[in-house]
Design a protein around this motif. Structure first.
Motif, PDB file in Angstrom:
ATOM      1  N   PHE A  77       1.523   5.534  -8.373  1.00 45.19           N
ATOM      2  CA  PHE A  77       0.850   5.839  -6.924  1.00 45.19           C
ATOM      3  C   PHE A  77       1.740   5.538  -5.988  1.00 45.19           C
ATOM      4  O   PHE A  77       1.882   6.231  -5.132  1.00 45.19           O
ATOM      5  CB  PHE A  77      -0.455   5.071  -6.886  1.00 45.19           C
ATOM      6  CG  PHE A  77      -1.322   5.706  -7.957  1.00 45.19           C
ATOM      7  CD1 PHE A  77      -1.701   6.961  -8.271  1.00 45.19           C
ATOM      8  CD2 PHE A  77      -2.168   4.705  -8.594  1.00 45.19           C
ATOM      9  CE1 PHE A  77      -2.763   7.305  -9.091  1.00 45.19           C
ATOM     10  CE2 PHE A  77      -2.841   4.991  -9.775  1.00 45.19           C
ATOM     11  CZ  PHE A  77      -3.326   6.329  -9.968  1.00 45.19           C
ATOM     12  N   VAL A  78       2.298   4.362  -5.876  1.00 46.04           N
ATOM     13  CA  VAL A  78       3.183   3.933  -4.870  1.00 46.04           C
ATOM     14  C   VAL A  78       4.557   3.947  -5.626  1.00 46.04           C
ATOM     15  O   VAL A  78       5.534   4.364  -4.696  1.00 46.04           O
ATOM     16  CB  VAL A  78       2.862   2.551  -4.521  1.00 46.04           C
ATOM     17  CG1 VAL A  78       3.833   2.009  -3.537  1.00 46.04           C
ATOM     18  CG2 VAL A  78       1.465   2.306  -3.792  1.00 46.04           C
TER      19      VAL A  78
ATOM     20  N   GLU B  88      -6.167   5.680 -13.655  1.00 45.45           N
ATOM     21  CA  GLU B  88      -7.136   6.636 -13.462  1.00 45.45           C
ATOM     22  C   GLU B  88      -6.999   6.810 -11.725  1.00 45.45           C
ATOM     23  O   GLU B  88      -6.889   5.682 -11.094  1.00 45.45           O
ATOM     24  CB  GLU B  88      -8.450   6.209 -13.756  1.00 45.45           C
ATOM     25  CG  GLU B  88      -9.761   6.737 -13.296  1.00 45.45           C
ATOM     26  CD  GLU B  88     -10.852   5.946 -13.354  1.00 45.45           C
ATOM     27  OE1 GLU B  88     -11.999   6.579 -13.865  1.00 45.45           O
ATOM     28  OE2 GLU B  88     -11.065   4.860 -13.032  1.00 45.45           O
ATOM     29  N   VAL B  89      -6.892   7.974 -11.440  1.00 44.20           N
ATOM     30  CA  VAL B  89      -7.239   8.126  -9.861  1.00 44.20           C
ATOM     31  C   VAL B  89      -8.512   7.686  -9.106  1.00 44.20           C
ATOM     32  O   VAL B  89      -9.653   8.144  -9.847  1.00 44.20           O
ATOM     33  CB  VAL B  89      -6.942   9.551  -9.603  1.00 44.20           C
ATOM     34  CG1 VAL B  89      -7.020   9.651  -7.800  1.00 44.20           C
ATOM     35  CG2 VAL B  89      -5.846  10.038 -10.017  1.00 44.20           C
TER      36      VAL B  89
ATOM     37  N   THR C 261     -11.188   8.540  -6.703  1.00 42.55           N
ATOM     38  CA  THR C 261     -11.368   9.622  -6.150  1.00 42.55           C
ATOM     39  C   THR C 261     -12.166   9.297  -4.724  1.00 42.55           C
ATOM     40  O   THR C 261     -12.724   8.224  -4.920  1.00 42.55           O
ATOM     41  CB  THR C 261     -11.825  10.762  -6.778  1.00 42.55           C
ATOM     42  OG1 THR C 261     -13.052  10.361  -7.326  1.00 42.55           O
ATOM     43  CG2 THR C 261     -11.046  11.201  -8.107  1.00 42.55           C
ATOM     44  N   LEU C 262     -12.087  10.391  -3.921  1.00 38.18           N
ATOM     45  CA  LEU C 262     -12.774   9.923  -2.780  1.00 38.18           C
ATOM     46  C   LEU C 262     -14.266  10.191  -3.136  1.00 38.18           C
ATOM     47  O   LEU C 262     -15.034   9.325  -2.706  1.00 38.18           O
ATOM     48  CB  LEU C 262     -12.718  11.323  -2.016  1.00 38.18           C
ATOM     49  CG  LEU C 262     -11.322  11.333  -0.936  1.00 38.18           C
ATOM     50  CD1 LEU C 262     -11.069  12.703  -0.173  1.00 38.18           C
ATOM     51  CD2 LEU C 262     -11.540  10.250   0.073  1.00 38.18           C
TER      52      LEU C 262
ATOM     53  N   LYS D 107      -5.041   3.564   0.413  1.00 38.00           N
ATOM     54  CA  LYS D 107      -5.050   4.851   1.308  1.00 38.00           C
ATOM     55  C   LYS D 107      -6.054   5.629   1.259  1.00 38.00           C
ATOM     56  O   LYS D 107      -6.630   6.198   2.066  1.00 38.00           O
ATOM     57  CB  LYS D 107      -3.839   5.178   0.743  1.00 38.00           C
ATOM     58  CG  LYS D 107      -2.740   5.545   1.911  1.00 38.00           C
ATOM     59  CD  LYS D 107      -1.576   6.559   1.618  1.00 38.00           C
ATOM     60  CE  LYS D 107      -0.889   6.577   2.787  1.00 38.00           C
ATOM     61  NZ  LYS D 107      -0.006   5.250   3.082  1.00 38.00           N
TER      62      LYS D 107
ATOM     63  N   GLU E  99       0.582  -1.225  -0.094  1.00 41.63           N
ATOM     64  CA  GLU E  99       0.079   0.023  -0.082  1.00 41.63           C
ATOM     65  C   GLU E  99       0.914   1.474   0.052  1.00 41.63           C
ATOM     66  O   GLU E  99       0.433   2.250  -0.661  1.00 41.63           O
ATOM     67  CB  GLU E  99      -0.901  -0.072   1.090  1.00 41.63           C
ATOM     68  CG  GLU E  99      -1.875   1.074   1.395  1.00 41.63           C
ATOM     69  CD  GLU E  99      -2.498   1.292   2.603  1.00 41.63           C
ATOM     70  OE1 GLU E  99      -2.758   0.117   3.113  1.00 41.63           O
ATOM     71  OE2 GLU E  99      -3.098   2.374   3.086  1.00 41.63           O
TER      72      GLU E  99
ATOM     73  N   GLY F  11      -2.317   0.516  -3.353  1.00 40.63           N
ATOM     74  CA  GLY F  11      -2.333   1.719  -2.976  1.00 40.63           C
ATOM     75  C   GLY F  11      -3.535   2.624  -2.854  1.00 40.63           C
ATOM     76  O   GLY F  11      -3.427   3.454  -2.003  1.00 40.63           O
ATOM     77  N   HIS F  12      -4.617   2.342  -3.582  1.00 45.07           N
ATOM     78  CA  HIS F  12      -5.572   2.917  -3.365  1.00 45.07           C
ATOM     79  C   HIS F  12      -6.595   2.701  -2.017  1.00 45.07           C
ATOM     80  O   HIS F  12      -7.342   3.291  -1.788  1.00 45.07           O
ATOM     81  CB  HIS F  12      -6.651   2.689  -4.271  1.00 45.07           C
ATOM     82  CG  HIS F  12      -6.349   2.940  -5.946  1.00 45.07           C
ATOM     83  ND1 HIS F  12      -6.119   4.276  -6.342  1.00 45.07           N
ATOM     84  CD2 HIS F  12      -6.033   2.127  -7.003  1.00 45.07           C
ATOM     85  CE1 HIS F  12      -5.685   4.361  -7.329  1.00 45.07           C
ATOM     86  NE2 HIS F  12      -5.740   3.015  -7.919  1.00 45.07           N
TER      87      HIS F  12
ATOM     88  N   HIS G  83     -14.199   9.838   6.538  1.00 46.01           N
ATOM     89  CA  HIS G  83     -15.210  10.735   6.058  1.00 46.01           C
ATOM     90  C   HIS G  83     -16.695  10.148   6.339  1.00 46.01           C
ATOM     91  O   HIS G  83     -17.525  10.831   6.737  1.00 46.01           O
ATOM     92  CB  HIS G  83     -15.205  11.232   4.584  1.00 46.01           C
ATOM     93  CG  HIS G  83     -13.952  12.181   4.463  1.00 46.01           C
ATOM     94  ND1 HIS G  83     -14.166  13.376   4.991  1.00 46.01           N
ATOM     95  CD2 HIS G  83     -12.732  12.228   3.887  1.00 46.01           C
ATOM     96  CE1 HIS G  83     -12.862  13.978   4.861  1.00 46.01           C
ATOM     97  NE2 HIS G  83     -12.131  13.253   4.030  1.00 46.01           N
TER      98      HIS G  83
ATOM     99  N   TYR H 170      -9.202   7.005   3.844  1.00 48.51           N
ATOM    100  CA  TYR H 170      -9.781   8.433   3.958  1.00 48.51           C
ATOM    101  C   TYR H 170     -11.196   8.522   3.675  1.00 48.51           C
ATOM    102  O   TYR H 170     -11.970   9.247   4.501  1.00 48.51           O
ATOM    103  CB  TYR H 170      -8.937   9.640   3.081  1.00 48.51           C
ATOM    104  CG  TYR H 170      -7.634   9.468   3.186  1.00 48.51           C
ATOM    105  CD1 TYR H 170      -6.995   9.651   4.762  1.00 48.51           C
ATOM    106  CD2 TYR H 170      -6.615   9.721   2.273  1.00 48.51           C
ATOM    107  CE1 TYR H 170      -5.723   9.981   4.764  1.00 48.51           C
ATOM    108  CE2 TYR H 170      -5.365   9.716   2.327  1.00 48.51           C
ATOM    109  CZ  TYR H 170      -4.702   9.985   3.649  1.00 48.51           C
ATOM    110  OH  TYR H 170      -3.466  10.024   3.789  1.00 48.51           O
TER     111      TYR H 170
END
Lengths: 406, 201
Positions: free
Chosen positions: A171-172, A361-362, A364-365, A274, A138, A271-272, A282, A278
């Motif tokens: 990403f990592v 692709e990222v 996203t939150l 992480k 990660e 890695g995602h 939330h 978050y």
């Protein structure tokens, strides 16, 4: 005392390999894993690492040299990305079937077409059934730790299997993070020198990889399968010991976050995770009982642990960072095995999947939040409306820009 | 989510790959020393192995954990640092900058000369010029691109040191004291700070 450095995932892998005292390194360049070999070649050139550095003419040669080095009793290290993983494919089965515990670092990358250097797990997921031990890190710190841990697990005499030590490309592999590097003496205490029981040696001839008669095949395959059957126990032992020696806190198989009272969980590797943490933070602030489960290993797949610990959730949402075109559920690879692992339970969670993070692709939150709505509904009704949701299309799309509504 | 201070650094391919990265690492390490959450990384799409192509390096500083860690680019840089002045002739270096940002540029030229090439200069509140090459006595330190690699020692031996030193004059996000502490060429950082010319726009 451990010293802390800012390492990218690539640098973390290189310094992990150095700490593991690798003896033969083979390289061939392809983004994004190249940084690993650049760091290692510098270390060898500067005399900081005593290893043979062989530059192959392609990934097939690279994997073959690694196999040969491991067969002759050297701790061998290599790596690749994306289409390079595919080009080395022929050699994976001989390496695993010959039981050579060499390590192949992977900084994953999307396969063509079109040319894309973004992260996607499909490249090495395509090689997941060859017998390699395989797992995603990660963070750069976990890359460093896994590099050492995987050697120890793979070289265990009950296992003797090669390893894909994977990290997400960019990403990592390219974003530096803090890595506390242990003393060399700690690593030496944890990882004894590699010892092949029958190394290739001109003074003591042995035979590796001969042709066999067809009816001898199953007897060899069952041994490779048996080695994998031994893995969960060996992993548990080796991870526990690593935590003790290095002062870390890794779960052997399933890394869980906020799962104690969770109604639904995101299930993803790499890695995602992480960002998933978050997102869970939330969601929890809004009173949504979300959690996250991250398998540290893809091979062996943590079936027992999933059956044991994930049955209590009402819904599980895998986040697929790889493709399985035409496969069961028509999405990615994780959902097949998560669903199969839960099959024997009397009460099964609803399981669906989200295709996200493809081609680099990222994730996203916002994607996590909108997927959470899907999962919250599935948790309530006990059913899923779709097997697979494409992030950016089915959910979290361009149109409407829906916001979180709980 | 707390506000994130974004810095974008422009450098030239291969020749300044390392120095550009060092500028972002100096900023991140200095802010890290002050207990901030930081990130420093290279743009992934800029192909750093092509000589003289414009490259971007980034830094992010925040009081809280940076949740947008994986976003490839800094979308709203409040500070832009230029390692080589010719870059401004071809690129929109202020891309994404909110109004009131600052530009720090390594140049021998006058502010007026520089501003001629920045059509969107109304975004800037300040411009800082410094001749970092003369202070560092060298333009480019290393010809080897180190993509994906990270230098462990000797960050900021070349022009990145005076350039980031000059940047300290116009921001509170990272301090001169901490940049000096993490840089290899400490004298260069101080000289950059002293010789920087700040022009309010």
């Amino acid at each position: 005392m451990a010293k802390e450095y800012f390492y990218s995932g690539c640098a973390a892998a290189a310094y992990g390999a150095k700490a593991a005292r690798v003896e033969v390194i083979t390289s061939y360049p392809i983004r994004p894993y190249t940084g690993i070999m650049m760091e290692l070649s510098k270390l060898v050139a500067n005399g900081d690492l005593d290893a043979e550095f062989v530059h192959g003419e392609g990934e097939h040669a690279q994997m073959s040299v690694t196999l040969g080095a491991s067969a002759s009793g050297a701790r061998a290290y290599t790596g690749t990305s994306g289409v390079g993983v595919a080009y080395g494919m022929e050699v994976y089965s001989p390496t695993a079937g010959g039981r050579y515990p060499c390590q192949c670092a992977i900084a994953d990358r999307a396969l063509d077409p079109p040319g894309d250097f973004g992260s996607e797990h499909t490249d090495v997921m395509s090689a997941r059934d060859q017998g390699y031990i395989m797992g995603w890190a990660e963070s750069p710190q976990e890359v460093f730790d896994n590099t050492i841990m995987f050697y120890r697990i793979g070289e265990d005499q009950d296992v003797m299997l090669p390893q894909f030590c994977c990290q997400d490309g960019y990403f990592v592999s390219h974003i530096p993070g803090k890595v506390p590097v242990p003393e060399q003496s700690q690593v030496d205490e944890y990882l004894p020198p590699y010892n092949h029981p029958h190394p290739l040696d001109p003074h003591r001839p042995t035979l590796h990889g001969p042709q066999i008669f067809p009816d001898q095949g199953a007897a060899i395959d069952i041994q490779r399968a048996g080695a994998h059957a031994n893995l969960p126990k060996v992993i548990e032992k080796c991870v526990k010991e690593y935590n003790e020696v290095m002062g870390r806190n890794y779960a052997p198989m399933l890394d869980e976050y906020m799962t104690d009272d969770a109604e639904f969980v995101f299930f993803l590797q790499g890695g995602h995770a992480k960002t998933a943490r978050y997102a869970v933070n939330h969601l929890r602030k809004k009173g949504v009982k979300a959690g996250m489960v991250r398998p540290r290993f893809t091979r062996p797949f943590p079936s027992d642990e999933i059956a044991e610990r994930c049955g209590k959730f009402k819904a599980i949402g895998t986040i697929e960072t790889s493709t399985s075109y035409g496969g069961a559920m028509r999405g990615g690879n994780l959902i097949h095995e998560v669903r199969a692992s839960l099959y024997d339970l009397d009460k099964r969670p609803a399981v669906t999947s989200m295709m996200a993070g493809l081609g680099g692709e990222v994730v996203t939150l916002d994607m996590f939040f909108q997927y959470a709505e899907v999962l919250a509904k599935a948790a309530k009704t006990g059913q899923v409306d779709q097997w697979v949701y494409w992030a950016g299309f089915d959910i979290a799309g361009w149109e409407g820009a829906r916001r979180l509504q709980f | 989510m707390a506000k994130i201070f974004e810095v974008t650094i422009w450098a030239t391919g291969v020749l300044q790959d390392m120095e550009g990265r060092h500028a972002s690492l100096l900023i991140a390490n200095a802010a890290d020393k002050a207990g901030k959450f930081v990130q420093a990384w290279d743009n992934y799409a800029d192909l750093p192995d092509r000589v003289n192509v414009p490259l971007r390096k980034y830094a992010r500083i925040s009081d809280e954990e940076i949740e947008m860690r994986y976003e490839y680019e800094n979308e709203h840089p409040e500070m832009v640092i230029i390692m080589q002045d010719a870059i401004i002739k071809g690129m929109n270096v202020l891309w994404g900058m909110p109004k009131g940002g600052v530009l720090v540029i390594n140049t021998k030229r006058s502010v007026d000369d520089i501003l001629k090439f920045i059509p969107n200069k109304d975004l800037l509140s300040k411009i800082v010029t410094v001749d970092a090459n003369s202070i560092a006595k060298v333009a480019d330190i290393d010809f080897m691109g180190g993509e994906g690699g990270v230098e462990v020692v000797g960050i900021g031996a070349g022009p990145s040191a005076p350039l980031v030193g000059a940047a300290c004059k116009v921001t509170d996000a990272f301090s001169l004291e901490n940049v000096v502490a993490v840089a290899a060429n400490k004298d260069g950082v101080k000289k950059g700070y002293e010789q920087a010319v700040v022009t309010n726009l």
